[in-house]
Design a protein around this motif. Structure first.
Motif, short mmCIF file in Angstrom:
data_model
loop_
_atom_site.label_atom_id
_atom_site.label_comp_id
_atom_site.label_asym_id
_atom_site.label_seq_id
_atom_site.Cartn_x
_atom_site.Cartn_y
_atom_site.Cartn_z
N SER A 1 -38.56 0.69 -20.63
CA SER A 1 -37.18 1.16 -20.62
C SER A 1 -37.01 2.22 -19.55
O SER A 1 -37.89 3.07 -19.36
N VAL B 1 -29.57 -6.60 -22.42
CA VAL B 1 -28.60 -5.52 -22.25
C VAL B 1 -28.62 -4.55 -23.42
O VAL B 1 -28.30 -3.38 -23.26
N THR C 1 -30.99 17.10 -10.86
CA THR C 1 -32.43 17.11 -11.10
C THR C 1 -33.20 16.38 -10.00
O THR C 1 -32.92 15.22 -9.72
N GLY D 1 -18.55 5.26 -20.46
CA GLY D 1 -19.43 6.37 -20.83
C GLY D 1 -20.17 6.91 -19.62
O GLY D 1 -21.39 7.02 -19.64
N SER D 2 -19.44 7.25 -18.57
CA SER D 2 -20.01 7.85 -17.34
C SER D 2 -20.96 6.92 -16.60
O SER D 2 -21.95 7.36 -16.01
N GLY E 1 -25.57 1.74 -31.76
CA GLY E 1 -26.41 2.82 -31.23
C GLY E 1 -25.88 3.33 -29.91
O GLY E 1 -26.42 4.27 -29.34
N THR F 1 -31.79 5.64 -12.17
CA THR F 1 -31.97 4.80 -10.99
C THR F 1 -33.21 5.26 -10.22
O THR F 1 -33.86 4.45 -9.56
N ILE G 1 -36.97 10.70 -19.50
CA ILE G 1 -37.14 11.14 -20.89
C ILE G 1 -36.11 10.51 -21.84
O ILE G 1 -36.08 10.84 -23.01
N HIS G 2 -35.27 9.61 -21.33
CA HIS G 2 -34.29 8.96 -22.22
C HIS G 2 -35.05 8.05 -23.19
O HIS G 2 -35.69 7.10 -22.77
N ASP G 3 -34.95 8.33 -24.47
CA ASP G 3 -35.75 7.51 -25.39
C ASP G 3 -35.00 6.90 -26.55
O ASP G 3 -35.58 6.18 -27.36
N ALA H 1 -30.21 -3.82 -27.86
CA ALA H 1 -31.34 -4.02 -28.76
C ALA H 1 -31.31 -5.40 -29.43
O ALA H 1 -32.35 -6.02 -29.63
N GLY I 1 -41.33 9.79 -15.63
CA GLY I 1 -40.24 10.49 -14.97
C GLY I 1 -38.93 10.41 -15.72
O GLY I 1 -37.93 11.01 -15.33
N GLY J 1 -19.84 12.56 -13.30
CA GLY J 1 -21.00 12.04 -12.56
C GLY J 1 -22.09 11.73 -13.55
O GLY J 1 -21.94 11.99 -14.73
N THR J 2 -23.24 11.25 -13.15
CA THR J 2 -23.48 10.47 -11.96
C THR J 2 -23.67 9.03 -12.40
O THR J 2 -24.74 8.68 -12.89
#
Ligand code: B12
Lengths: 482, 223
Positions: free
Chosen positions: B150, B200, A179, A364-365, A295, B154, B104-106, B202, B102, A108-109
């Motif tokens: 970025s 999609v 979360t 990759g999920s 990356g 969802t 934190i993916h950076d 960099a 909201g 997931g998810t």
């Protein structure tokens, strides 16, 4: 009419191997203790910082970093239970996390779905979660349901709807505590309590568990930590999951990523034990690689980090989520997905993690390919039969039959043949006429068949009504939050 | 050392990725009375271009590119304040970049920033979990012409829409082009919320940014 849900089938430990020696494990654990003591972990949660301070950890209030002395880590970890139960709707669907079973789980998810009918990629929705729950309910080797995709047709309460779609469409254990803003977390506890049939029953056989990702390097998420304490109080088991990526969020060496991820996970478990000694916690450390040129996130590198993670979890005396994984890196279902699935299935019993497998997603999920679950379930059955299914019965040498046929005869007309030719399970990617078929096409057909015909027993009406009430309240509260 | 030697050494410091050395060289160059703008144009930019080429041919990996960009930034920090009033470093555009509130993916956002920097943009990276208001404030502060938002979740996609709305209410929408990205986003989403573009990855982000500022197509990036 309702369909019967088959018993779940976990892997046993007969094929389990240890990769690292005790000395090597001690060295790694020494590294973890040093990181926790010297570098420390960031906990952006007032309550967590206070708890740590009360118990003698060194707290930097400004940076929100705690440095935990080794003795405190060891003492806290000694109260974490080595084995406990994750509950299903009936006892036969309970998972006993005791190091003697490896239960296969979904991944997931994800966020995209390859639509069953149009075959185009689209955003996932709640009905996709329900569909997957029903199909997984029919697959005996899937023991643990993590909603494979998000309920994107719901806003901030999407994780609650995912949990709901799981609980109402399968009798198996649901990883429903994802979360959410802390104000919404109590609704997860309420749903779990309603399904378990009371707070006491929830503690004994919790139908829902939770997962919290740590943030590499050496950090925790504030909301996750507050939710973790709330769930621990209610008796909902939880995994702390580190996802160190070598090269970006972690050192570019497997041992560096492993030891750092371990420190993050252990810091979360220590906090929970300090607050609620004996609360059930699960260790999860998923090491990946940053693609050196793009990356991108590469989860399927042929290095044994999943194997070592299981050993590290067990060295702390807690169950492991992670281990053998069928997770597919490529976005498509093709050769590479087949390789990831086949090898992944075989590593499940070899590594011996309590919850593992990660079935159902590609890219990759990220992408749900409905039929992939059928193919990967088959890979698991294959591995199971190969490694666990074999029974040694001396009579099977059939010496008398060989003697009767003698040199240069044949076995076609033997009664022994007629009886035992039925013992074998043939690959399902084969038409009724015995001719080979495209496995993906066959899997899609099987998926559709299960999707149309398998109707797991529903929850009692009053529980369903209670769940609806809880969801409606959560949706209202979330709208109020803006 | 001749003037040309300094330029060559600055370029080399970027190519081999030595931030301390680049900074030190920039200081001595200024002390020797060299022109800051020339040090940038004939030293750093030449070096960064070479790094880009080595990356494109597969000889360099991502970390080489990132450390090269760091070396350039370290030297720029010394050289830019020394530019004369009528001088300006040639940048394709100024970008405010961040991960939405909201979320934190950076890593993806950081890579986009590096690639933009390596390709001639000036990037102000405001970090992750940043409310829409901070994007707006950063645009006001820097006079940026591009905004990059970025998100990988969802549940936080709506924040990208919010950034556009707040830029509009601040009267800044006409000044900036807004780019969106991150795993759950797509061109259709960009269209829906009225963003100016989506990419999609960099590399795509660089091509997009170039297009949005009306830069000449660049081989290897815009094909
Ligand atoms: C690594 C990771 C993490 C790390 C992040 C570390 C970090 N410092 O960034 C950690 C472990 C902390 C993490 C946490 C969580 N994660 Co996470 N994570 C991932 C993972 C596996 C990889 C992301 C990544 O780094 N990719 C590599 C980079 C290079 O790629 P990228 O981010 O996509 O960026 C590229 C493009 O998208 C594009 N791009 C990106 N931004 C922009 C911006 C612009 C303007 C443009 C033009 C282009 C662009 O260019 C980039 C470079 O090529 C993804 C799954 C996946 N395969 O993507 C899940 C994933 C995004 N996470 C997910 C989840 C659920 C979470 C958590 C909520 C989990 C939890 N229960 O705690 C938390 C989030 C907490 C929060 N508040 O944000 C889900 C999201 C599902 C959903 N429905 O939204 C995913 C999809 C995984 C999954 N299948 O479950 N995660």
């Amino acid at each position: 009419m309702f369909s019967e849900t088959p018993d779940i089938v976990p892997f046993g430990t007969s094929s389990r191997r240890e990769l690292l020696t005790q000395t090597q494990l001690d060295t790694l654990q020494g590294g973890t203790l040093r990181l926790l003591d010297e570098v420390g972990v960031r906990f952006p949660s007032r309550r967590a910082l206070e708890l740590f301070a009360e118990h003698g950890a060194r707290v930097d209030w400004e940076e929100e970093i705690v440095r935990i002395p080794p003795d405190l880590v060891r003492d806290a970890m000694s109260t974490a239970p080595r084995s406990f139960v994750l509950g299903g709707r009936e006892e036969r669907f309970d998972l006993l996390l005791d190091g003697c079973h490896s239960y296969v789980a979904t991944d997931g998810t994800g966020v995209h779905v390859v639509d069953l009918e149009t075959r185009r990629i689209r955003a996932s929705c709640k009905e996709d979660v329900a569909m997957m729950a029903r199909v997984c309910d029919a697959l005996p080797m899937v023991s643990f349901f993590w909603p494979p995709v998000g309920a994107q047709d719901y806003g901030a309460t999407a994780p609650l709807h995912q949990c709901h779609a799981g609980l109402t469409n399968t009798l198996k254990h649901v990883r429903g505590g994802m979360t959410v803003p802390p104000r919404l977390a109590p609704y997860v506890v309420e749903m779990a309590t309603a399904v378990a049939g009371g707070a006491g029953a929830l503690r004994k056989r919790p139908p829902v568990c939770a997962n919290f990702c740590t943030i590499a390097p050496m950090s925790q998420d504030g909301d996750s930590i507050d939710n973790a304490l709330m769930y621990a109080e209610a008796g909902i088991p939880m995994s702390f999951m580190a996802m160190p990526t070598m090269g970006s969020t972690a050192p570019a060496t497997p041992l560096g990523a492993l030891v750092m991820g371990d420190a993050e996970v252990v810091s979360g478990m220590v906090l929970v034990q300090l607050a609620f000694p004996g609360a059930p916690v699960i260790h999860s450390n998923l090491v990946s690689l940053m693609h050196p040129r793009t990356g991108g996130y590469v989860a399927d590198v042929p290095i044994p980090t999943g194997w070592i993670s299981v050993q590290m979890a067990h060295a702390w005396g807690v169950p492991s989520l992670g281990g053998g994984s069928l997770s597919v890196g490529s976005p498509e279902v093709g050769w590479s997905a087949g390789l990831d699935s086949g090898i992944g299935a075989l590593t499940i019993p070899l590594y011996g993690g309590e919850i593992c497998g990660d079935l159902g997603l590609t890219g990759g999920s990220m992408i749900l390919y409905p039929e992939l679950i059928i193919l990967q379930h088959e890979a698991c059955c294959f591995a199971y039969e190969l490694l666990e299914g074999f029974e040694f019965d001396e009579a099977d040498m059939a010496l008398d039959v060989i003697a009767e046929v003698g040199p240069r005869g044949h076995f076609l007309s033997q009664k022994h043949t007629r009886k035992h030719i039925r013992d074998f399970r043939l690959p399902p990617a084969e038409g009724a006429d015995g001719l080979p078929r495209d496995p993906q096409e066959a899997a899609l057909e099987e998926f559709k068949r299960l999707h149309e015909t398998h109707r797991p027993r529903p929850l009692p009406d009053e529980v369903l009504a209670e769940l609806d009430r809880i969801l409606a309240a959560a949706d209202r509260e979330s709208e109020g939050m803006g | 050392m001749t003037t040309a030697d300094y330029f060559e050494k600055l370029a080399q410091a970027v190519i081999v990725g030595e931030p301390e050395q680049a900074e030190e060289l920039a200081r001595t160059a200024l002390a020797q009375g060299l022109d800051a703008l020339e040090c940038i144009d004939r030293g750093l930019t030449v070096g960064m271009k070479r790094v880009g080429e080595l990356f494109a041919t597969g000889e360099y990996f991502l970390p080489d590119l990132i450390i090269g960009a760091d070396a350039m930034k370290a030297a720029l920090a010394v050289l830019e304040p020394a530019l004369l009033d009528n001088q300006q470093r040639d940048v394709l555009g100024r970008v405010v970049l961040g991960t939405v509130e909201g979320d934190i993916h950076d890593i993806g956002k950081t890579l986009v920033g590096t690639m933009l920097t390596a390709n001639g943009f000036e990037v102000m990276d405001i970090g992750f979990d940043r409310p829409a208001g901070e994007f707006v404030a950063a645009v006001e502060e820097t006079n940026a012409t591009l905004v990059g938002a970025s998100t990988l979740l969802t549940t936080t996609m709506q924040q990208q829409k919010k950034i556009i709305e707040e830029l509009t209410s601040a009267g800044l929408r006409d000044q900036v082009k807004v780019m969106v990205g991150g795993a759950p986003t797509a061109q259709a989403w960009a269209d829906e919320i009225g963003a100016d573009g989506y990419a999609v990855d960099a590399i795509g982000a660089v091509a997009l940014a170039r297009r949005l500022v009306g830069a000449e197509p660049s081989p290897g990036i815009d094909d």
